[in-house]
Design an enzyme around this catalytic site. Structure first.
Site, PDB file in Angstrom:
ATOM      1  CG  ASN A   1      -8.527  -1.308  12.102  1.00 51.72           C
ATOM      2  OD1 ASN A   1      -7.583  -1.928  11.615  1.00 51.72           O
ATOM      3  ND2 ASN A   1      -9.085  -0.274  11.492  1.00 51.72           N
TER       4      ASN A   1
ATOM      5  CG  HIS B   1      -5.542  -2.014   8.778  1.00 51.44           C
ATOM      6  ND1 HIS B   1      -5.652  -0.713   9.198  1.00 51.44           N
ATOM      7  CD2 HIS B   1      -4.208  -2.273   8.782  1.00 51.44           C
ATOM      8  CE1 HIS B   1      -4.441  -0.235   9.439  1.00 51.44           C
ATOM      9  NE2 HIS B   1      -3.551  -1.163   9.194  1.00 51.44           N
TER      10      HIS B   1
ATOM     11  CG  ASP C   1      -0.233  -0.421   2.501  1.00 51.91           C
ATOM     12  OD1 ASP C   1       1.005  -0.318   2.559  1.00 51.91           O
ATOM     13  OD2 ASP C   1      -0.914  -0.841   3.445  1.00 51.91           O
TER      14      ASP C   1
ATOM     15  CD  GLU D   1      -8.615   1.081   7.886  1.00 56.40           C
ATOM     16  OE1 GLU D   1      -8.514   0.134   8.691  1.00 56.40           O
ATOM     17  OE2 GLU D   1      -8.124   2.201   8.100  1.00 56.40           O
TER      18      GLU D   1
HETATM   19  C1  GLP Z   1      -0.003   0.244   8.457  1.00 54.61           C
HETATM   20  C2  GLP Z   1       0.180  -0.604   7.208  1.00 54.61           C
HETATM   21  C3  GLP Z   1      -0.167  -2.047   7.481  1.00 54.61           C
HETATM   22  C4  GLP Z   1       0.549  -2.525   8.728  1.00 54.61           C
HETATM   23  C5  GLP Z   1       0.111  -1.701   9.884  1.00 54.61           C
HETATM   24  C6  GLP Z   1       0.698  -2.171  11.196  1.00 54.61           C
HETATM   25  O1  GLP Z   1      -1.310   0.569   8.704  1.00 54.61           O
HETATM   26  N1  GLP Z   1      -0.620  -0.154   6.121  1.00 54.61           N
HETATM   27  O2  GLP Z   1       0.210  -2.837   6.359  1.00 54.61           O
HETATM   28  O3  GLP Z   1       0.247  -3.875   8.947  1.00 54.61           O
HETATM   29  O4  GLP Z   1       0.529  -0.376   9.611  1.00 54.61           O
HETATM   30  O5  GLP Z   1       1.700  -1.337  11.623  1.00 54.61           O
HETATM   31  P1  GLP Z   1       2.608  -1.547  12.890  1.00 54.61           P
HETATM   32  O6  GLP Z   1       3.478  -2.703  12.568  1.00 54.61           O
HETATM   33  O7  GLP Z   1       3.373  -0.270  13.001  1.00 54.61           O
HETATM   34  O8  GLP Z   1       1.729  -1.809  14.033  1.00 54.61           O
END
Ligand code: GLP
Length: 249
Positions: free
Chosen positions: A135, A137, A67, A142
């Protein structure tokens, strides 16, 4: 689903990196799906170390990131393009022409279409690395009644904006929209590798590991339908959710 409980997060990261390295050694021109976020960030140094000690060659590897934020220029520090360059691409012998990250600049509709084409052009991922949002995702898919199969624009939920504002000066600077692979794109990868740590992931990881249902309201649960999913958590998170699996030391 193969669940590996490691002693701590650092150990999970090493194991995740080893699984990725095995994939590259087995298939030097493999296509890796990559992730961002603080979890993924802690894995990449192990790949860089392996490269620097001559254990792996990235010259034929192709990558595609899950993404990108809409509205961030590629050289914005928090864009996922800049993050990937900083964490991995600038330190290994990968051909940056073989690294796909959706464009966060310009017309988002055109950038989404281009991303869709780029995902399709090069075939399925051999291995997709994943983190999970608080959440539930994955990528930026989402929670919702319906999830997109393919690359699309996604309005970020308040909870995601809140969770990700730690990377920006203020909440108002967090982009409100992203371009993300769809759930179908993710499920088409031959292997999935999900890494999670931290108490803030306990609720969704409990739903993934302990509940016998899937729901689009917790997108990570859909990964249960994949034939080759490896989940890496640490002892602390396992204890938090009451998961009793083997401890890998
Ligand atoms: C972002 C990314 C996700 C990732 C998430 C978790 O939202 N788009 O792909 O899984 O962060 O992040 P963290 O590892 O910082 O908790």
């Amino acid at each position: 689903m193969n669940v590996i409980v490691s002693q701590d997060f650092e150990e999970s990261c090493k194991l995740a990196a080893n699984i990725m390295l095995e994939q590259i050694v087995c298939k030097p021109d493999c296509r890796l799906g990559l992730a961002t976020g603080s979890t993924a960030e802690a894995i990449y140094p192990h790949l860089v170390n392996a490269y620097q000690s001559g254990k792996v060659d990235f010259s034929q590897v192709r990558t595609c990131n899950l993404d990108e934020y809409v509205g961030l220029e590629p050289d914005h520090e928090q864009s996922y393009r800049a993050s990937m360059d900083r964490w991995l691409f600038d330190h290994v012998n990968i051909d940056k022409g073989n690294t796909v990250v959706a464009s966060g600049q310009g017309d988002p509709a055109a950038a989404t279409l281009q991303f869709k084409e780029e995902i399709k052009k090069d075939g399925h991922m051999d291995l997709q690395l994943l983190g999970v949002g608080e959440n539930g995702h994955i990528g930026f898919n989402e929670p919702a009644e319906k999830l997109h199969l393919f690359a699309h624009r996604e309005q970020l939920s308040d909870s995601t904006i809140e969770a990700n504002c730690r990377f920006f000066e203020s909440k108002s600077e967090v982009p409100k929209e992203a371009i993300s692979m769809g759930i179908g794109d993710i499920m088409q990868s031959r292997k999935l590798l999900l890494v999670a740590y931290g108490k803030n992931k306990a609720k969704v990881m409990k739903t993934l590991l302990m509940d016998e249902f899937v729901t689009t309201m917790v997108p990570v649960t859909l990964l249960k339908l994949h034939r080759d999913l490896t989940v890496l958590i640490d002892q602390e998170l396992a204890a938090e959710i009451g998961y009793t699996g083997d401890i890998v030391t």
